[in-house]
Design an enzyme around this catalytic site. Structure first.
Site, mmCIF file in Angstrom:
data_model
loop_
_atom_site.group_PDB
_atom_site.id
_atom_site.type_symbol
_atom_site.label_atom_id
_atom_site.label_comp_id
_atom_site.label_asym_id
_atom_site.label_seq_id
_atom_site.Cartn_x
_atom_site.Cartn_y
_atom_site.Cartn_z
ATOM 1 C CB VAL A 151 -0.969 0.059 1.254
ATOM 2 C CG1 VAL A 151 -1.751 1.191 1.221
ATOM 3 C CG2 VAL A 151 -1.700 -1.196 1.293
ATOM 4 C CE1 TYR A 207 -3.458 0.249 5.894
ATOM 5 C CE2 TYR A 207 -1.731 0.564 7.620
ATOM 6 C CZ TYR A 207 -2.112 0.634 6.332
ATOM 7 O OH TYR A 207 -1.285 0.732 5.225
ATOM 8 N NE ARG A 238 -3.452 15.524 -5.428
ATOM 9 C CZ ARG A 238 -2.799 15.672 -6.507
ATOM 10 N NH1 ARG A 238 -3.432 15.230 -7.555
ATOM 11 N NH2 ARG A 238 -2.059 16.460 -6.532
ATOM 12 N N GLY A 239 -7.763 11.223 -1.100
ATOM 13 C CA GLY A 239 -8.649 10.321 -1.060
ATOM 14 C C GLY A 239 -8.460 8.891 -1.718
ATOM 15 C CD GLU A 276 2.673 6.230 8.063
ATOM 16 O OE1 GLU A 276 2.646 7.183 8.888
ATOM 17 O OE2 GLU A 276 3.041 6.023 6.844
ATOM 18 C CB ALA A 280 -4.774 6.020 1.475
ATOM 19 N NE ARG A 281 -13.809 6.889 1.660
ATOM 20 C CZ ARG A 281 -14.901 8.128 1.328
ATOM 21 N NH1 ARG A 281 -14.409 9.263 0.739
ATOM 22 N NH2 ARG A 281 -15.951 7.488 1.210
ATOM 23 C CE1 TYR A 324 -1.173 -9.355 5.449
ATOM 24 C CE2 TYR A 324 0.079 -10.727 7.164
ATOM 25 C CZ TYR A 324 -1.124 -10.079 6.636
ATOM 26 O OH TYR A 324 -2.295 -10.184 7.264
#
Length: 434
Positions: free
Chosen positions: A110, A151, A119-120, A147, A122-123, A434
């Site tokens: 990710v 999550y 900017r959205g 991090e 990751a969401r 992972y």
């Protein structure tokens, strides 16, 4: 091998539509295409602050990623994605008979480019993975997090804590070796180390709640046999062999010279053992090693016996931290997949902002440890978010602790009963990233 292949699952249409409205293309990456493979590998390296990958590194990454579902987010006309994610379905060991498991939608790689933060993206990457997994019928998603604050908003909960251990070897007073008839330790060459890491992990994980299979590139990296690894020539390996000549434990490590004295620190890259004798022998090898000042190891189970192996427990520093994060997608399927240590009957109300696991269920656990989960409209005994339920799932996080933290709503008696039922005799562990 899981029955579901994540590569058969298309890109999530909701995330695709949202990102398209922002002028971005969200799509599955074709790893057989050299240009797409190179772009994805470079974006992955950039996201994790690695150096620019060379051709051999890209080839090896491509081999690994060809077994996974890879998605990228692309700016108009770009060959290199501004964001990446990959996933695959793998068995995760759950409480029960040896080898009991549940299908896990494992999420990795990710990344979002620093030029495209907030900017959205990751969401949409994470929510898209969860909707894709749910649509495929996978009951649980999981990841390991670089991090810890990202999550929880997507319903993940830290479920498998691990220990980071530091041993002052000289102060520890040494570890007694097992009887020579039980196990012996011997050095192995790098190529043999790869095979031993794979072999031992695959057997040991079957009895280690929370663990998942490794993959070839993982073991090559632990053995120091990937290109561009500056520490490769420092990697050494040993194995613990039982009286029948079977490898029961394996240790990959480096020796890092200290500048203040003629000594070194021993850094464990991977330690796996399927018997107590093998584990004791490998810890003894590390802690008793000549000219070693400190021994460092991470991703150890929180109940690792090391403090009880040394003469002086004060020589062992144990830092517990989050590692394995889970996200339940199908409450009945997840709860019915494992066994429990005590009978229990209650109604639980689960809230899920994404709606994937939202609902109320009656959980009945019999004297045989098996669970029956049924939809109900009865008043709940336990109210919690999907993140808290996910943390409780493997028994590595205490229900009474979560109640004290205000993360679950239940009486003290109900929280104690949940803890008795969900707890494991041996702490869950996840021995890889992972």
């Amino acid at each position: 091998m899981a029955a579901i292949d994540a590569r058969d699952v298309p890109a999530d249409p909701v995330s695709e539509e949202r990102l398209s409205a922002s002028g971005l293309e969200y799509r599955v990456v074709d790893m057989s295409d050299p240009g797409q493979r190179r772009g994805f590998a470079r974006a992955d390296a950039r996201g994790f602050l690695d150096k620019e990958p060379d051709d051999e590194t890209i080839r090896l990454m491509g081999e690994m990623m060809s077994e996974r579902r890879n998605l990228g987010v692309y700016a108009p006309g770009a060959d290199m994605p501004v964001a990446t994610v990959d996933s695959w379905v793998t068995p995760m060991t759950v409480p029960g008979a040896s080898g009991a498991s549940i299908d896990l939608w494992a999420i990795s790689a990710v990344t979002v480019a620093a030029t495209h933060r907030r900017r959205g993206i990751a969401r949409n990457l994470l929510e898209g993975e969860l909707r894709a997994a749910a649509s495929a019928g996978v009951p649980v998603a999981g990841l390991t997090a670089t991090e810890a604050t990202i999550y929880g908003r997507y319903g993940f909960g830290p479920a498998v804590p691990v220990s980071k251990l530091r041993v002052e070897a000289r102060r520890a007073g040494g570890i007694s070796l097992p009887a020579a008839d039980d196990v012996t330790v011997e050095y192995i060459e790098p190529e043999d180390l790869i095979a031993a890491l794979d072999e031992v992990h695959e057997r040991a994980r079957l009895d280690r709640v929370g663990d998942v299979p490794g993959w070839p590139l993982r073991w090559r990296r632990m053995a120091g046999l990937v290109p561009g690894d500056d520490r490769a020539r420092h990697v050494r390996g040993v194995r613990a062999v039982d009286a029948d000549g079977v490898t029961r434990g394996v240790l990959a490590y480096t020796l890092d010279e200290r500048n203040d004295e003629f000594a070194a620190d021993l850094a464990i890259r991977h330690l796996d053992a399927e018997t107590p004798e093998a584990l004791r022998a490998l810890w003894a090898f590390a802690v008793n090693h000549d000219l070693v000042r400190d021994v460092h190891a991470d991703l150890r189970p929180v109940d690792d016996p090391l403090p009880w192996l040394v003469a002086n427990q004060r020589a062992v520093q144990n830092t517990v931290h989050d590692h394995g994060w889970l996200r339940i997608l199908d409450v009945p399927a997840a709860l019915a997949a494992r066994t429990y240590r005590a009978p229990l009957e209650l109604v639980l109300r689960v809230s899920d902002p994404l709606g994937l696991a939202d609902g109320s269920w009656r959980l009945r656990i019999g004297s045989d440890g098996r669970a029956i989960v049924e939809v109900t409209t009865d008043a709940p005994d336990l109210v919690l978010g999907v993140d808290a339920l996910s943390s409780l799932y493997l028994g590595g996080v205490s229900a009474t602790t979560l109640r004290a933290a205000g993360r679950i709503s239940a009486s003290a008696e109900v929280a104690a009963a949940v803890q008795d039922a969900f707890a494991c005799a041996v702490a869950p562990a996840l021995t890889i990233w992972y």
